[in-house]
Motif scaffolding. Sequence first.
Motif, PDB file in Angstrom:
ATOM      1  N   ARG A 208       0.701  -1.175   0.041  1.00 10.47           N
ATOM      2  CA  ARG A 208      -0.044   0.050  -0.133  1.00 10.47           C
ATOM      3  C   ARG A 208       0.753   1.191  -0.073  1.00 10.47           C
ATOM      4  O   ARG A 208       0.481   2.147  -0.712  1.00 10.47           O
ATOM      5  CB  ARG A 208      -1.062   0.082   1.272  1.00 10.47           C
ATOM      6  N   LYS A 209       1.986   1.239   0.885  1.00  7.56           N
ATOM      7  CA  LYS A 209       2.730   2.520   0.939  1.00  7.56           C
ATOM      8  C   LYS A 209       3.372   2.675  -0.486  1.00  7.56           C
ATOM      9  O   LYS A 209       3.112   4.052  -0.933  1.00  7.56           O
ATOM     10  CB  LYS A 209       3.926   2.218   2.080  1.00  7.56           C
ATOM     11  N   HIS A 210       3.752   1.710  -1.158  1.00  3.92           N
ATOM     12  CA  HIS A 210       4.599   1.994  -2.226  1.00  3.92           C
ATOM     13  C   HIS A 210       3.704   2.454  -3.386  1.00  3.92           C
ATOM     14  O   HIS A 210       3.914   3.182  -4.379  1.00  3.92           O
ATOM     15  CB  HIS A 210       5.207   0.639  -2.974  1.00  3.92           C
ATOM     16  N   ALA A 211       2.346   1.977  -3.423  1.00  2.00           N
ATOM     17  CA  ALA A 211       1.325   2.287  -4.498  1.00  2.00           C
ATOM     18  C   ALA A 211       1.045   3.570  -4.253  1.00  2.00           C
ATOM     19  O   ALA A 211       0.815   4.555  -4.966  1.00  2.00           O
ATOM     20  CB  ALA A 211      -0.016   1.496  -4.237  1.00  2.00           C
ATOM     21  N   GLU A 212       0.607   3.879  -2.791  1.00  2.00           N
ATOM     22  CA  GLU A 212       0.230   5.525  -2.478  1.00  2.00           C
ATOM     23  C   GLU A 212       1.434   6.508  -2.791  1.00  2.00           C
ATOM     24  O   GLU A 212       1.015   7.427  -3.453  1.00  2.00           O
ATOM     25  CB  GLU A 212      -0.247   5.439  -1.231  1.00  2.00           C
ATOM     26  N   ARG A 213       2.428   6.196  -2.731  1.00  2.00           N
ATOM     27  CA  ARG A 213       3.629   7.162  -2.975  1.00  2.00           C
ATOM     28  C   ARG A 213       3.811   7.155  -4.412  1.00  2.00           C
ATOM     29  O   ARG A 213       4.315   8.602  -4.646  1.00  2.00           O
ATOM     30  CB  ARG A 213       5.109   6.423  -2.283  1.00  2.00           C
ATOM     31  N   SER A 214       3.296   6.448  -5.070  1.00  2.00           N
ATOM     32  CA  SER A 214       3.325   6.702  -6.462  1.00  2.00           C
ATOM     33  C   SER A 214       2.180   7.323  -7.232  1.00  2.00           C
ATOM     34  O   SER A 214       1.943   7.260  -8.254  1.00  2.00           O
ATOM     35  CB  SER A 214       3.688   5.246  -7.221  1.00  2.00           C
TER      36      SER A 214
ATOM     37  N   CYS B 287       4.569 -10.604 -11.314  1.00  2.00           N
ATOM     38  CA  CYS B 287       5.984 -10.106 -11.389  1.00  2.00           C
ATOM     39  C   CYS B 287       6.373  -9.875  -9.611  1.00  2.00           C
ATOM     40  O   CYS B 287       5.408  -9.726  -8.723  1.00  2.00           O
ATOM     41  CB  CYS B 287       6.275  -8.859 -11.843  1.00  2.00           C
ATOM     42  N   GLY B 288       7.626  -9.786  -9.250  1.00  2.00           N
ATOM     43  CA  GLY B 288       8.137  -9.413  -8.031  1.00  2.00           C
ATOM     44  C   GLY B 288       8.884  -8.036  -8.111  1.00  2.00           C
ATOM     45  O   GLY B 288       9.675  -7.966  -9.034  1.00  2.00           O
ATOM     46  N   ARG B 289       9.065  -7.443  -6.919  1.00  2.00           N
ATOM     47  CA  ARG B 289       9.936  -6.127  -6.880  1.00  2.00           C
ATOM     48  C   ARG B 289      10.864  -6.504  -5.627  1.00  2.00           C
ATOM     49  O   ARG B 289      10.489  -6.908  -4.744  1.00  2.00           O
ATOM     50  CB  ARG B 289       9.191  -5.065  -6.726  1.00  2.00           C
TER      51      ARG B 289
ATOM     52  N   ALA C 131       0.830  -3.341 -19.628  1.00  2.00           N
ATOM     53  CA  ALA C 131      -0.152  -2.817 -18.395  1.00  2.00           C
ATOM     54  C   ALA C 131       0.457  -2.787 -17.116  1.00  2.00           C
ATOM     55  O   ALA C 131       0.189  -1.909 -16.324  1.00  2.00           O
ATOM     56  CB  ALA C 131      -1.395  -3.526 -18.650  1.00  2.00           C
ATOM     57  N   ALA C 132       0.922  -4.038 -16.982  1.00  2.00           N
ATOM     58  CA  ALA C 132       1.441  -4.037 -15.417  1.00  2.00           C
ATOM     59  C   ALA C 132       2.577  -3.084 -15.291  1.00  2.00           C
ATOM     60  O   ALA C 132       2.819  -2.728 -14.084  1.00  2.00           O
ATOM     61  CB  ALA C 132       2.088  -5.419 -15.303  1.00  2.00           C
ATOM     62  N   LYS C 133       3.224  -2.976 -16.083  1.00  2.00           N
ATOM     63  CA  LYS C 133       4.529  -1.992 -16.363  1.00  2.00           C
ATOM     64  C   LYS C 133       4.023  -0.376 -16.071  1.00  2.00           C
ATOM     65  O   LYS C 133       4.871   0.411 -15.247  1.00  2.00           O
ATOM     66  CB  LYS C 133       5.321  -2.027 -17.589  1.00  2.00           C
ATOM     67  N   THR C 134       2.749  -0.277 -16.207  1.00  2.00           N
ATOM     68  CA  THR C 134       2.258   1.130 -15.995  1.00  2.00           C
ATOM     69  C   THR C 134       2.263   1.473 -14.414  1.00  2.00           C
ATOM     70  O   THR C 134       2.353   2.575 -14.124  1.00  2.00           O
ATOM     71  CB  THR C 134       0.881   1.427 -16.581  1.00  2.00           C
ATOM     72  N   ILE C 135       2.282   0.220 -13.443  1.00  2.00           N
ATOM     73  CA  ILE C 135       2.169   0.480 -12.080  1.00  2.00           C
ATOM     74  C   ILE C 135       3.915   0.286 -11.554  1.00  2.00           C
ATOM     75  O   ILE C 135       4.108   0.978 -10.833  1.00  2.00           O
ATOM     76  CB  ILE C 135       1.301  -0.631 -11.475  1.00  2.00           C
ATOM     77  N   PHE C 136       4.338  -1.048 -12.192  1.00  2.00           N
ATOM     78  CA  PHE C 136       5.472  -1.248 -11.381  1.00  2.00           C
ATOM     79  C   PHE C 136       6.809  -0.700 -11.867  1.00  2.00           C
ATOM     80  O   PHE C 136       7.510  -0.517 -10.856  1.00  2.00           O
ATOM     81  CB  PHE C 136       5.750  -2.804 -11.477  1.00  2.00           C
ATOM     82  N   ASP C 137       6.719  -0.034 -13.189  1.00  2.00           N
ATOM     83  CA  ASP C 137       7.983   0.917 -13.513  1.00  2.00           C
ATOM     84  C   ASP C 137       7.726   1.868 -12.838  1.00  2.00           C
ATOM     85  O   ASP C 137       8.983   2.466 -12.309  1.00  2.00           O
ATOM     86  CB  ASP C 137       7.805   1.109 -14.866  1.00  2.00           C
TER      87      ASP C 137
ATOM     88  N   LYS D  70       9.800   5.399  -8.531  1.00  2.00           N
ATOM     89  CA  LYS D  70       9.692   6.150  -7.178  1.00  2.00           C
ATOM     90  C   LYS D  70      10.805   5.643  -6.116  1.00  2.00           C
ATOM     91  O   LYS D  70      11.139   6.540  -5.393  1.00  2.00           O
ATOM     92  CB  LYS D  70       8.375   6.195  -7.073  1.00  2.00           C
ATOM     93  N   GLU D  71      10.772   4.532  -5.925  1.00  2.00           N
ATOM     94  CA  GLU D  71      11.383   3.997  -4.678  1.00  2.00           C
ATOM     95  C   GLU D  71      12.683   3.614  -4.980  1.00  2.00           C
ATOM     96  O   GLU D  71      13.477   3.337  -3.889  1.00  2.00           O
ATOM     97  CB  GLU D  71      10.711   2.326  -4.269  1.00  2.00           C
TER      98      GLU D  71
END
Length: 497
Positions: free
Chosen positions: A172-178, A320-322, A404-410, A415-416
């Motif tokens: 959640r933190k990573h999603a919200e910070r982006s 995917c994993g980060r 599409a997934a990269k629109t989130i995780f890239d 950001k992180e």
Amino acid sequence: VDGTRVPALVIGTGYGGSVAALRLAEAGVDVHMLEMGMAWDTPGPDGKIFANTTSPDLRSYWLRTKTKQPLSNFLGFPLDKAVPRHTGILDAEEFGGITVYQGRGVGGGSLVNGGMAVTPKRENFGAVLPSVDADEMYGTYYPRANAGLGVNTIDPAWFETAECYQYARVGRKHAERSGFPFVFVPDVYDWDYMKREAAGTATKSALAGEILYGNNHGKKSLQQTYLARARATGRVTVSPLHKVTSVTPAAGGGYTVTVDQIDTGGETVASKTMTADRVFFAAGSVGTSKLLVKLRATGALPHLNGEVGKGWGDNGNVMCGRANHMWDATGSLQSSIPTAGIDNWAAGGAFAEVAPLPTGIETYASFYLSITKNPHRAEFTWNAAAGRAELNWQTAWKQPSIDAAKTIFDKINAKEGTIYRTDLFGVYKIWGDHLTYHPLGGAVLGRATDNYGRLHGHPGLYVIDGALIPGNTSVNPFVTITALAERNIEKIIAADL
Ligand code: FDA
């Protein structure tokens, strides 16, 4: 079973089949259900019905001699191991370009899934089922499905402090910070039970990592909900380890259904026939599609139309994993029940669930299953020479899902200041693009069938499972499968019986 005649026969005991059985029985119709998988009602030598995710055994896979874990590697090392060939609970069914995971047994996919029970956003529904009245679905059938399935949401206050959801709070933190919308995802797990697991007052299931090969406690599978109610009517009987191989018009009206009874090694021990006035195909998107293309091609059901087999999609699944920094530990204790989602559907065509990686050790990894807007659709056909149904999905068709997934995780990685994990699906492989958990379509509503699932060409035959849905639901699919089944069976009971 052999030689009997029944008013209604249901092939498969997943969501569509369980809804059909309950509602038909309540309307006074006797129902017989045929299920190729096992009953899953008897504990093994360890006292448990289901095997743990971290220690797969003969209960875990459908007729394989080696496991095929969705996360095939860890730190580059392959995880799969030999298991005895057995009618286990999870089928990793391999087609040319994709492995399709499915539940096998009384309860179908409800036995093995994460229980994430998501109703699509109403503004997306028109693209999910274009011919279905959204007012009826959101006013009547989605609420009915949610109630019938026992859907509930995590206590948000408990979520904030639970050790087992640290991974979700990091997500959640990573999603919200982006700048991405974060949502709680409802589930059919009993959250009060999970609180007791965390407090040490109940036997651990979600907190012991149980999920992929079944939950021994806490999760409300169809065995505890629709199927329990169906059986309580006294009108529903179920035959496990019975695999339907043919359905064809019977001389005196109705349909002759041919069934192989199998043993737990998968060998046929008896061949049986039954006759039914009405037959409901509820063998899942893959099971129903495979049967129907075979029956059309072999002449058993010659009047099925050219739409049968078409419109199959993977719900855009990609994993995917980060790799997180050391200060963003995701926890060595992770609940196997996901409860968090990142909604970037409108802007990027992706809805990502923050998934657990319940390894029992700190991995500093965030793991995600994304559902994406993938436009590709595949077709099942019957290969007469090989005697099997084939699916023409191409692995390269996952590219729109990856994009599409990269629109989130890239964006989150930028950001992180983090990178993708490359050790989960092979060596130096970022994307889990070889699989789906969410097969949909193959006998699409309004094309292979009428607008209520009646198969064109053969009165008395119905499709009532995920095969009706044209390839994507924008979120996890089983609530939509259940709600559509509720809608269709109500119409069929009122108009056809
Ligand atoms: P389903 O597949 O449930 O049932 C079909 C049944 O028919 C099976 O029991 C099968 O054995 C039987 N059958 C097939 N062929 C037969 C034959 N010839 N004769 C007799 N029986 C036959 N969804 C979601 O909404 N939230 C989630 O969290 C997840 N998570 C998830 C995880 C994993 C690992 C998997 C594999 C799947 C999910 N899903 C999910 C997907 C969800 O489980 C799936 O969409 C539904 O189970 C599909 O419901 P159906 O009624 O279409 O068929």
